[in-house]
Design a protein around this motif. Structure first.
Motif, PDB file in Angstrom:
ATOM      1  N   GLN A   1       0.945  -0.918   0.088  1.00 22.04           N
ATOM      2  CA  GLN A   1      -0.105   0.096  -0.049  1.00 22.04           C
ATOM      3  C   GLN A   1       1.144   1.248   0.289  1.00 22.04           C
ATOM      4  OE1 GLN A   1      -2.763  -0.422   3.534  1.00 22.04           O
ATOM      5  NE2 GLN A   1      -3.698  -1.015   1.958  1.00 22.04           N
ATOM      6  N   ASN A   2       1.920   1.029   1.030  1.00 20.28           N
ATOM      7  CA  ASN A   2       3.117   2.523   0.680  1.00 20.28           C
ATOM      8  C   ASN A   2       4.025   2.651  -0.548  1.00 20.28           C
ATOM      9  OD1 ASN A   2       2.151   2.938   3.507  1.00 20.28           O
ATOM     10  ND2 ASN A   2       4.034   1.824   5.018  1.00 20.28           N
ATOM     11  N   LYS A   3       3.758   1.619  -1.225  1.00 23.38           N
ATOM     12  CA  LYS A   3       4.946   1.474  -2.561  1.00 23.38           C
ATOM     13  C   LYS A   3       3.370   2.411  -3.522  1.00 23.38           C
ATOM     14  CE  LYS A   3       8.140  -2.208  -2.441  1.00 23.38           C
ATOM     15  NZ  LYS A   3       7.647  -3.212  -3.164  1.00 23.38           N
ATOM     16  N   LYS A   4       2.464   1.922  -3.176  1.00 30.99           N
ATOM     17  CA  LYS A   4       1.120   2.705  -4.243  1.00 30.99           C
ATOM     18  C   LYS A   4       1.094   3.653  -4.445  1.00 30.99           C
ATOM     19  CE  LYS A   4      -1.469  -1.776  -5.333  1.00 30.99           C
ATOM     20  NZ  LYS A   4      -2.583  -2.546  -4.700  1.00 30.99           N
ATOM     21  N   ARG A   5       0.851   4.005  -2.922  1.00 32.64           N
ATOM     22  CA  ARG A   5       0.524   5.200  -2.386  1.00 32.64           C
ATOM     23  C   ARG A   5       2.107   6.780  -2.429  1.00 32.64           C
ATOM     24  NH1 ARG A   5      -1.178   3.325   3.376  1.00 32.64           N
ATOM     25  NH2 ARG A   5      -2.745   3.822   3.343  1.00 32.64           N
TER      26      ARG A   5
ATOM     27  N   VAL B   1       3.881   5.676  -5.883  1.00 34.53           N
ATOM     28  CA  VAL B   1       3.695   5.887  -7.260  1.00 34.53           C
ATOM     29  C   VAL B   1       2.846   6.786  -7.082  1.00 34.53           C
ATOM     30  CG1 VAL B   1       2.830   4.206  -8.917  1.00 34.53           C
ATOM     31  CG2 VAL B   1       4.531   3.289  -7.199  1.00 34.53           C
ATOM     32  N   TYR B   2       1.689   6.602  -6.634  1.00 34.48           N
ATOM     33  CA  TYR B   2       0.086   7.492  -6.948  1.00 34.48           C
ATOM     34  C   TYR B   2       1.123   8.548  -6.369  1.00 34.48           C
ATOM     35  CZ  TYR B   2      -2.779   4.411  -6.871  1.00 34.48           C
ATOM     36  OH  TYR B   2      -2.873   2.326  -7.338  1.00 34.48           O
ATOM     37  N   PHE B   3       1.556   9.450  -5.448  1.00 39.05           N
ATOM     38  CA  PHE B   3       1.983  10.400  -5.515  1.00 39.05           C
ATOM     39  C   PHE B   3       3.495  11.182  -6.375  1.00 39.05           C
ATOM     40  CE2 PHE B   3       5.322  12.882  -3.016  1.00 39.05           C
ATOM     41  CZ  PHE B   3       4.694  14.551  -2.567  1.00 39.05           C
TER      42      PHE B   3
ATOM     43  N   ILE C   1       2.844   9.987  -9.857  1.00 37.58           N
ATOM     44  CA  ILE C   1       2.467  10.512 -10.289  1.00 37.58           C
ATOM     45  C   ILE C   1       1.413  11.855 -10.526  1.00 37.58           C
ATOM     46  CG2 ILE C   1       0.432   9.478 -11.705  1.00 37.58           C
ATOM     47  CD1 ILE C   1       1.794   6.728 -11.772  1.00 37.58           C
ATOM     48  N   ILE C   2       1.258  12.067  -9.291  1.00 40.58           N
ATOM     49  CA  ILE C   2       0.716  13.499  -9.955  1.00 40.58           C
ATOM     50  C   ILE C   2       1.559  14.776  -8.860  1.00 40.58           C
ATOM     51  CG2 ILE C   2      -0.426  14.802  -7.318  1.00 40.58           C
ATOM     52  CD1 ILE C   2      -2.155  11.896  -6.174  1.00 40.58           C
TER      53      ILE C   2
END
Length: 447
Positions: free
Chosen positions: A397-401, A403-405, A407-408
């Motif tokens: 989940q932290n990795k995904k967060r 990645v999303y951060f 990307i944003i």
């Protein structure tokens, strides 16, 4: 006298243990010499093999060598050696009835083998887990692990021999009273076996089937199978198997009231047992001969063999065997009306029966305690696995967060860049236009 239904099985187990002890003494000496100059992975393997060979001699040394192999594997980063050391320690503790410890090591090996996708090791671990759970009386769990091993091989089409699993399943089904399934499993074991020693496997299964027949009272069927097994032992010139075989054949003839062949085979077994110093088998044969003479009303010979059986009975012998020997002596002395001696042996029979009941109760309590310990260990392992899964989930989940951060952030930077270039682009266009206006339309002069 009614013979114990487990005497034949006990004799076979005793044979396997003694036979292993003879061959392993020379192996230990050889391995210890090799260890002096060994290093790295070779040292790991030799330490593990020493532990395996010490199992029948000295449990403490077996565990020590196993732990040394495990420690050395970790030091040099030898994962395969670590997995094999864990498995060897699990088997060693299982063979010495320390089942909770056995399951601890086997489960660690299971985790490591799963992570490494070592399917061969997984099959071995599943099979050993099945054996341990069978011994502590958890038959459903035992069955589940045997089937897991077989299922893994079938699903992945692995070139792994699962005949041992099918044989173990057969023994388990026999213990559960499901003899039809036991026979099916034995047949499947032969069907799946592709190794070079097929005759050994066939004769091992034949022995199991013969024991099943004997315990069911099918003495003629048992006799036929034991005779086939004996022929193979003669071909192999295996005195240990010949000794056990003659005894089993003699017992079958005795149950069928075929006195002459019963005596011949029991005497042959007795002679071989004396040559090989097999104390337990000597007692079994004297006992069989005493029973044979009693049934023929040859009381003098019966008393002679019964006395020899009592003298040969090892002090450390099990309560069941001692109870049977005294029970037989009681029957003989009662038949010849020697009541004081008959009473003495009857009292001994009752005493050993009580001891056996107490021993059985102690074992039942110990098995319940082991099952509790195993249950606690299983819950600990499951809790650790759940905690690890949650930790892995959080990491993901932290990795995904992250990645999303990222990307944003990239999108924001890209948008800011677009706005920046659009703004300054317009400004550059507008400035020359203003300069051109001032030239085309100059301010009017006043006269």
């Amino acid at each position: 006298m009614k013979m114990s239904r487990t005497l034949i099985v006990h004799a076979l187990i005793f044979y396997l243990i003694v036979n292993n002890c003879f061959s392993q003494t020379t192996k230990i000496d050889s391995l210890q010499n090799l260890l002096k100059t060994a290093s790295d992975t070779t040292e790991v393997n030799i330490l593990r093999k020493l532990g395996e060979n010490y199992r029948f001699h000295d449990k403490e040394k077996a565990v020590q060598y196993g732990l040394k192999s495990l420690e050395k594997s970790k030091q040099i980063g030898f994962v395969k050696g670590e997995s094999k050391a864990l498995y060897a320690l699990g088997v060693t503790h299982g063979m010495t009835d320390n089942y909770a410890k056995s399951l601890e090591y086997l489960n660690k090996c299971l985790t490591l083998a799963t992570n490494q996708q070592d399917h061969k090791s997984l099959c071995d671990v599943y099979n050993s887990l099945g054996i341990v759970y069978k011994r502590i009386g958890d038959y459903p769990k035992s069955q589940g692990y045997y089937l897991k091993s077989i299922g893994l091989v079938d699903s992945l089409q692995l070139k792994v021999n699962v005949s041992s699993e099918y044989i173990n399943l057969g023994v388990l089904y026999d213990l559960m009273g499901q003899q039809d399934k036991a026979v099916e499993s034995y047949e499947k074991a032969l069907e799946t076996y592709k190794g070079p020693d097929r005759k050994d496997k066939e004769n091992a299964i034949l022995t199991n089937l013969a024991v099943m027949d004997f315990n069911n009272g099918n003495f003629k069927a048992a006799l036929d199978k034991f005779l086939q097994r004996q022929q193979y032992a003669e071909e192999q010139n295996d005195n240990m198997s010949r000794c056990i075989g003659h005894s089993n054949i003699g017992m079958c003839h005795l149950k069928l009231q075929q006195w002459k062949p019963a005596e011949e085979h029991l005497l042959k077994s007795l002679e071989l047992a004396k040559q090989l110093s097999l104390k337990n088998q000597i007692v079994v044969n004297y006992n069989g001969l005493a029973d044979l003479m009693l049934q023929q009303e040859k009381f003098k010979e019966a008393i002679n063999y019964s006395t020899k059986s009592l003298k040969s009975l090892d002090i450390s012998g099990g309560y069941e065997q001692k109870r049977e020997v005294h029970q037989q002596a009681y029957e003989i002395y009662e038949a010849v009306n020697q009541l004081p001696k008959a009473l003495y042996h009857l009292n001994q029979t009752i005493a050993y029966k009580d001891s056996l009941m107490n021993e059985t109760k102690v074992r039942e309590i110990q098995n319940l305690q082991i099952q509790h310990d195993v249950y606690v260990k299983d819950r600990e392992i499951e809790a650790n696995q759940l905690q690890l899964a949650l930790l892995n989930t959080r990491v993901e989940q932290n990795k995904k967060r992250m990645v999303y951060f990222i990307i944003i952030l990239i999108l924001l930077l890209f948008s800011a860049s677009l706005l920046y270039f659009r703004f300054f682009g317009k400004e550059k266009i507008q400035r020359p236009a203003l300069r051109e206006k001032s030239i085309d339309f100059p301010t009017k002069r006043c006269d």
